[in-house]
Enzyme design. Structure first.
Site, PDB file in Angstrom:
ATOM      1  N   GLU A 190       0.890  -1.170   0.000  1.00 18.27           N
ATOM      2  CA  GLU A 190       0.000   0.000   0.000  1.00 18.27           C
ATOM      3  C   GLU A 190       0.926   1.218   0.000  1.00 18.27           C
ATOM      4  O   GLU A 190       1.681   1.434   0.952  1.00 18.27           O
ATOM      5  CB  GLU A 190      -0.907   0.043   1.242  1.00 18.27           C
ATOM      6  CG  GLU A 190      -1.827   1.261   1.196  1.00 18.27           C
ATOM      7  CD  GLU A 190      -2.527   1.618   2.517  1.00 18.27           C
ATOM      8  OE1 GLU A 190      -2.293   0.971   3.547  1.00 18.27           O
ATOM      9  OE2 GLU A 190      -3.300   2.597   2.495  1.00 18.27           O
ATOM     10  N   ASP A 210       4.910   4.809   3.670  1.00 20.43           N
ATOM     11  CA  ASP A 210       4.647   6.257   3.657  1.00 20.43           C
ATOM     12  C   ASP A 210       5.893   6.946   4.192  1.00 20.43           C
ATOM     13  O   ASP A 210       6.674   6.362   4.941  1.00 20.43           O
ATOM     14  CB  ASP A 210       3.435   6.609   4.537  1.00 20.43           C
ATOM     15  CG  ASP A 210       2.807   7.940   4.146  1.00 20.43           C
ATOM     16  OD1 ASP A 210       1.707   7.937   3.568  1.00 20.43           O
ATOM     17  OD2 ASP A 210       3.432   8.995   4.413  1.00 20.43           O
ATOM     18  N   ASP A 256      -1.803  11.881  -3.612  1.00 18.18           N
ATOM     19  CA  ASP A 256      -1.881  13.314  -3.953  1.00 18.18           C
ATOM     20  C   ASP A 256      -2.040  13.446  -5.473  1.00 18.18           C
ATOM     21  O   ASP A 256      -1.268  12.855  -6.219  1.00 18.18           O
ATOM     22  CB  ASP A 256      -0.582  14.019  -3.529  1.00 18.18           C
ATOM     23  CG  ASP A 256      -0.378  13.939  -2.026  1.00 18.18           C
ATOM     24  OD1 ASP A 256      -1.328  14.241  -1.301  1.00 18.18           O
ATOM     25  OD2 ASP A 256       0.719  13.549  -1.589  1.00 18.18           O
ATOM     26  N   ASP A 280     -10.519  10.525  -5.423  1.00 17.37           N
ATOM     27  CA  ASP A 280     -11.677  11.411  -5.591  1.00 17.37           C
ATOM     28  C   ASP A 280     -11.361  12.476  -6.645  1.00 17.37           C
ATOM     29  O   ASP A 280     -12.165  13.365  -6.885  1.00 17.37           O
ATOM     30  CB  ASP A 280     -12.059  12.071  -4.269  1.00 17.37           C
ATOM     31  CG  ASP A 280     -10.920  12.889  -3.688  1.00 17.37           C
ATOM     32  OD1 ASP A 280      -9.788  12.789  -4.196  1.00 17.37           O
ATOM     33  OD2 ASP A 280     -11.158  13.634  -2.719  1.00 17.37           O
ATOM     34  N   THR A 328     -10.508   5.366   3.948  1.00 20.76           N
ATOM     35  CA  THR A 328      -9.334   5.903   4.627  1.00 20.76           C
ATOM     36  C   THR A 328      -9.671   7.253   5.251  1.00 20.76           C
ATOM     37  O   THR A 328     -10.715   7.836   4.982  1.00 20.76           O
ATOM     38  CB  THR A 328      -8.180   6.115   3.627  1.00 20.76           C
ATOM     39  OG1 THR A 328      -8.582   7.129   2.705  1.00 20.76           O
ATOM     40  CG2 THR A 328      -7.832   4.842   2.892  1.00 20.76           C
ATOM     41  N   TYR A 384      -8.375  10.062   4.567  1.00 18.85           N
ATOM     42  CA  TYR A 384      -8.511  11.073   3.515  1.00 18.85           C
ATOM     43  C   TYR A 384      -9.869  10.962   2.834  1.00 18.85           C
ATOM     44  O   TYR A 384     -10.534  11.963   2.578  1.00 18.85           O
ATOM     45  CB  TYR A 384      -7.376  10.900   2.488  1.00 18.85           C
ATOM     46  CG  TYR A 384      -7.415  11.963   1.423  1.00 18.85           C
ATOM     47  CD1 TYR A 384      -6.714  13.149   1.572  1.00 18.85           C
ATOM     48  CD2 TYR A 384      -8.182  11.784   0.280  1.00 18.85           C
ATOM     49  CE1 TYR A 384      -6.775  14.148   0.612  1.00 18.85           C
ATOM     50  CE2 TYR A 384      -8.255  12.766  -0.685  1.00 18.85           C
ATOM     51  CZ  TYR A 384      -7.550  13.947  -0.518  1.00 18.85           C
ATOM     52  OH  TYR A 384      -7.632  14.914  -1.472  1.00 18.85           O
ATOM     53  N   GLU A 385     -10.292   9.740   2.568  1.00 19.36           N
ATOM     54  CA  GLU A 385     -11.592   9.579   1.891  1.00 19.36           C
ATOM     55  C   GLU A 385     -12.721  10.107   2.775  1.00 19.36           C
ATOM     56  O   GLU A 385     -13.601  10.824   2.302  1.00 19.36           O
ATOM     57  CB  GLU A 385     -11.853   8.108   1.539  1.00 19.36           C
ATOM     58  CG  GLU A 385     -13.229   7.936   0.892  1.00 19.36           C
ATOM     59  CD  GLU A 385     -13.493   6.549   0.322  1.00 19.36           C
ATOM     60  OE1 GLU A 385     -12.593   5.703   0.343  1.00 19.36           O
ATOM     61  OE2 GLU A 385     -14.623   6.342  -0.143  1.00 19.36           O
TER      62      GLU A 385
HETATM   63  C1  LIG Z   1      -3.406  12.389   0.319  1.00 24.07           C
HETATM   64  S1  LIG Z   1      -2.556  11.422   1.482  1.00 24.07           S
HETATM   65  C2  LIG Z   1      -3.493   9.922   1.487  1.00 24.07           C
HETATM   66  C3  LIG Z   1      -3.173   9.055   2.661  1.00 24.07           C
HETATM   67  C4  LIG Z   1      -3.997   7.753   2.727  1.00 24.07           C
HETATM   68  N1  LIG Z   1      -3.755   6.896   1.595  1.00 24.07           N
HETATM   69  C5  LIG Z   1      -5.477   8.063   2.844  1.00 24.07           C
HETATM   70  O1  LIG Z   1      -6.225   7.785   1.898  1.00 24.07           O
HETATM   71  O2  LIG Z   1      -5.891   8.583   3.916  1.00 24.07           O
HETATM   72  C6  LIG Z   1      -1.090  10.939   0.594  1.00 24.07           C
HETATM   73  C7  LIG Z   1      -0.061  10.201   1.434  1.00 24.07           C
HETATM   74  O3  LIG Z   1       1.020   9.815   0.604  1.00 24.07           O
HETATM   75  C8  LIG Z   1       2.245  10.079   1.255  1.00 24.07           C
HETATM   76  N2  LIG Z   1       3.232  10.313   0.192  1.00 24.07           N
HETATM   77  C9  LIG Z   1       3.108  11.209  -0.824  1.00 24.07           C
HETATM   78  N3  LIG Z   1       4.157  11.128  -1.655  1.00 24.07           N
HETATM   79  C10 LIG Z   1       4.976  10.167  -1.132  1.00 24.07           C
HETATM   80  C11 LIG Z   1       6.224   9.627  -1.537  1.00 24.07           C
HETATM   81  N4  LIG Z   1       6.828  10.045  -2.639  1.00 24.07           N
HETATM   82  N5  LIG Z   1       6.772   8.648  -0.779  1.00 24.07           N
HETATM   83  C12 LIG Z   1       6.137   8.218   0.353  1.00 24.07           C
HETATM   84  N6  LIG Z   1       4.944   8.697   0.773  1.00 24.07           N
HETATM   85  C13 LIG Z   1       4.372   9.646   0.039  1.00 24.07           C
HETATM   86  C14 LIG Z   1       1.975  11.280   2.144  1.00 24.07           C
HETATM   87  O4  LIG Z   1       2.860  11.344   3.231  1.00 24.07           O
HETATM   88  C15 LIG Z   1       0.524  11.030   2.556  1.00 24.07           C
HETATM   89  O5  LIG Z   1       0.446  10.304   3.774  1.00 24.07           O
END
Ligand SMILES: C[S@@+](CC[C@H](N)C(=O)[O-])C[C@H]1O[C@@H](n2cnc3c(N)ncnc32)[C@H](O)[C@@H]1O
Length: 227
Positions: free
Chosen positions: A57, A82, A131, A167, A207, A209-210
């Site tokens: 994941e 992460d 993201d 989303d 999650t 975020y969702e």
């Molecule tokens: C928008 S959040 C979504 C988190 C989770 N998947 C959720 O749905 O709640 C994006 C996550 O990706 C991690 N992330 C973004 N780019 C990353 C990278 N290049 N390497 C590791 N983690 C990354 C961020 O730290 C963050 O926790």
């Protein structure tokens, strides 16, 4: 930085189900004893003690999917990844408290994955709400860009499957284009996932975020493709 975060970082270092990289330029992983470990091509034998398929994941945040997959897929090994240790902390602690042994967390940048995993070591990748990087100039940083697909190809089985839940209409449309441009095979896609009544229970996991964005998003989108 809040005190809570510092306490979580300290605890994370001691967790036997967490491996961390602290330096982008030196991509070693450090275990809970402070030792450098190298499990490339050896995750099955050295970490999980079985030959079950390994599922990643990526950008796991608080690790909801890692925890859900560990429970719903007992014949798989799950690794949540992460860069943010304070988020990983929640999932890692839950696994320890509930004695769930078929999942671990790795704190590192996704860009470094090929340093840690060998060819064909991974069978499946989940990307829950990555993201979207709205600016075109940053499109390479989207987790379904050619840049990342190339990294996934270095570590996945030839028929390895990638799941994207988002989303973002921008990321959804970009991913469909990226799949075609990079010679991947589209297996399934839904612009309105929940409207399609998915039978796979995993697709109903929500999650952090969702949940935060559900009311704002018009629909939740899902794409499944083969590399
Ligand atoms: C928008 S959040 C979504 C988190 C989770 N998947 C959720 O749905 O709640 C994006 C996550 O990706 C991690 N992330 C973004 N780019 C990353 C990278 N290049 N390497 C590791 N983690 C990354 C961020 O730290 C963050 O926790």
């Amino acid at each position: 930085m809040s005190k809570g975060k510092l306490a979580k970082f300290a605890e994370l270092k001691e967790m036997p189900n967490v491996f961390q990289n602290f330096n982008w330029h030196q991509p070693q992983l450090i275990n809970h004893l402070g030792n450098e470990v190298d499990y490339k091509n050896q995750w099955h034998e050295q970490v999980f003690g079985n030959n079950n398929p390994i599922v990643l994941e990526l950008g796991c945040g608080y690790g909801e999917y890692t925890v859900a997959m560990a429970q719903q897929m007992p014949n798989h090994n799950i690794i949540g990844i992460d860069i943010k240790g304070n988020r990983i902390h929640m999932g890692a602690q839950w696994l320890l408290e509930n004695r769930v042994n078929n999942a671990i967390f790795v704190r590192t940048s996704i860009e470094l994955l090929a340093n840690y995993f060998g060819e064909q070591e991974i069978s499946e990748i989940w990307l829950p709400f990555p993201d979207p990087f709205r600016r075109d100039s940053k499109s390479n940083r989207r987790l379904t860009s050619g840049y990342f697909i190339n990294i996934y190809r270095q570590i996945m089985e030839p028929d390895g499957i990638v799941h994207l839940k988002t989303d973002s209409t921008l990321l959804y449309e970009y991913t469909l284009e990226s799949i075609a441009e990079n010679g991947c095979t589209l297996l399934e896609e839904h612009y309105d996932l929940y409207g399609s009544n998915p039978t796979n229970a995993l697709l109903h996991v929500k999650t952090r975020y969702e949940k935060l964005n559900l009311s704002k998003a018009d629909t939740i989108k899902y794409i499944k493709f083969k590399l």
